[in-house]
Design a protein around this motif. Structure first.
Motif, PDB file in Angstrom:
ATOM      1  N   ALA A   1       0.819  -1.217   0.000  1.00  0.00           N
ATOM      2  CA  ALA A   1       0.000   0.000   0.000  1.00  0.00           C
ATOM      3  C   ALA A   1       0.852   1.266   0.000  1.00  0.00           C
ATOM      4  CB  ALA A   1      -0.941   0.001   1.198  1.00  0.00           C
ATOM      5  N   ILE A   2       2.039   1.197   0.559  1.00  0.00           N
ATOM      6  CA  ILE A   2       2.918   2.373   0.606  1.00  0.00           C
ATOM      7  C   ILE A   2       4.028   2.188  -0.416  1.00  0.00           C
ATOM      8  CG2 ILE A   2       4.474   3.756   2.024  1.00  0.00           C
ATOM      9  CD1 ILE A   2       2.825   2.885   4.453  1.00  0.00           C
ATOM     10  N   THR A   3       4.041   3.080  -1.393  1.00  0.00           N
ATOM     11  CA  THR A   3       5.043   3.011  -2.457  1.00  0.00           C
ATOM     12  C   THR A   3       6.054   4.142  -2.272  1.00  0.00           C
ATOM     13  OG1 THR A   3       3.750   4.434  -3.899  1.00  0.00           O
ATOM     14  CG2 THR A   3       3.333   2.046  -4.049  1.00  0.00           C
ATOM     15  N   SER A   4       7.147   4.077  -3.004  1.00  0.00           N
ATOM     16  CA  SER A   4       8.195   5.087  -2.860  1.00  0.00           C
ATOM     17  C   SER A   4       7.692   6.489  -3.189  1.00  0.00           C
ATOM     18  CB  SER A   4       9.403   4.729  -3.725  1.00  0.00           C
ATOM     19  OG  SER A   4       9.027   4.649  -5.088  1.00  0.00           O
ATOM     20  N   THR A   5       6.709   6.614  -4.083  1.00  0.00           N
ATOM     21  CA  THR A   5       6.192   7.948  -4.423  1.00  0.00           C
ATOM     22  C   THR A   5       5.375   8.542  -3.276  1.00  0.00           C
ATOM     23  OG1 THR A   5       4.258   6.993  -5.510  1.00  0.00           O
ATOM     24  CG2 THR A   5       6.132   7.493  -6.903  1.00  0.00           C
ATOM     25  N   LYS A   6       4.944   7.713  -2.333  1.00  0.00           N
ATOM     26  CA  LYS A   6       4.165   8.202  -1.192  1.00  0.00           C
ATOM     27  C   LYS A   6       5.036   8.531   0.018  1.00  0.00           C
ATOM     28  CE  LYS A   6       0.108   5.580  -2.608  1.00  0.00           C
ATOM     29  NZ  LYS A   6      -0.782   4.482  -2.272  1.00  0.00           N
ATOM     30  N   ILE A   7       6.321   8.289  -0.079  1.00  0.00           N
ATOM     31  CA  ILE A   7       7.231   8.544   1.038  1.00  0.00           C
ATOM     32  C   ILE A   7       8.003   9.829   0.758  1.00  0.00           C
ATOM     33  CG2 ILE A   7       9.187   7.660   2.361  1.00  0.00           C
ATOM     34  CD1 ILE A   7       8.260   4.826   1.590  1.00  0.00           C
ATOM     35  N   ALA A   8       7.967  10.739   1.712  1.00  0.00           N
ATOM     36  CA  ALA A   8       8.674  12.017   1.550  1.00  0.00           C
ATOM     37  C   ALA A   8      10.170  11.804   1.458  1.00  0.00           C
ATOM     38  CB  ALA A   8       8.353  12.928   2.737  1.00  0.00           C
ATOM     39  N   GLY A   9      10.818  12.647   0.695  1.00  0.00           N
ATOM     40  CA  GLY A   9      12.264  12.565   0.569  1.00  0.00           C
ATOM     41  C   GLY A   9      12.951  12.638   1.934  1.00  0.00           C
TER      42      GLY A   9
END
Length: 91
Positions: A76-84
């Protein structure tokens, strides 16, 4: 006055107050689930039924620590959903 002699058309806006409604006379069966609430204040509910699809302009506050691993679906959590720089490693 005869029963049924006063209908909705005979009532002025805001004429029926809580003091004029007998205790226990409004039941769940008498309330439609098509409810519209407009407020700038706070609404506190003991329970919520439904998926919230009809809610609009409702700010959501999620308590710290309330979303746990068990509540997150796999992938459900992809790299695009994680802040830098949100994920770091420690040695």
């Amino acid at each position: 006055m005869a029963t049924g002699a006063i209908d909705t058309g005979a009532l002025a806006a805001n004429a029926v107050t809580s003091a004029k409604i007998a205790d226990g006379s409004i039941t769940t069966a008498k309330i439609t689930n098509e409810v519209s609430i407009s407020t700038t204040g706070t609404i506190t509910a003991g329970a919520f039924v439904g998926n919230g699809a009809g809610l609009t302009s409702v700010p959501v506050t999620i308590a710290d620590g309330s979303i746990t691993t068990a509540k997150i679906a796999n992938d459900a959590i992809t790299s695009t959903k994680i802040a830098g720089n949100a994920v770091t490693t420690s040695a």
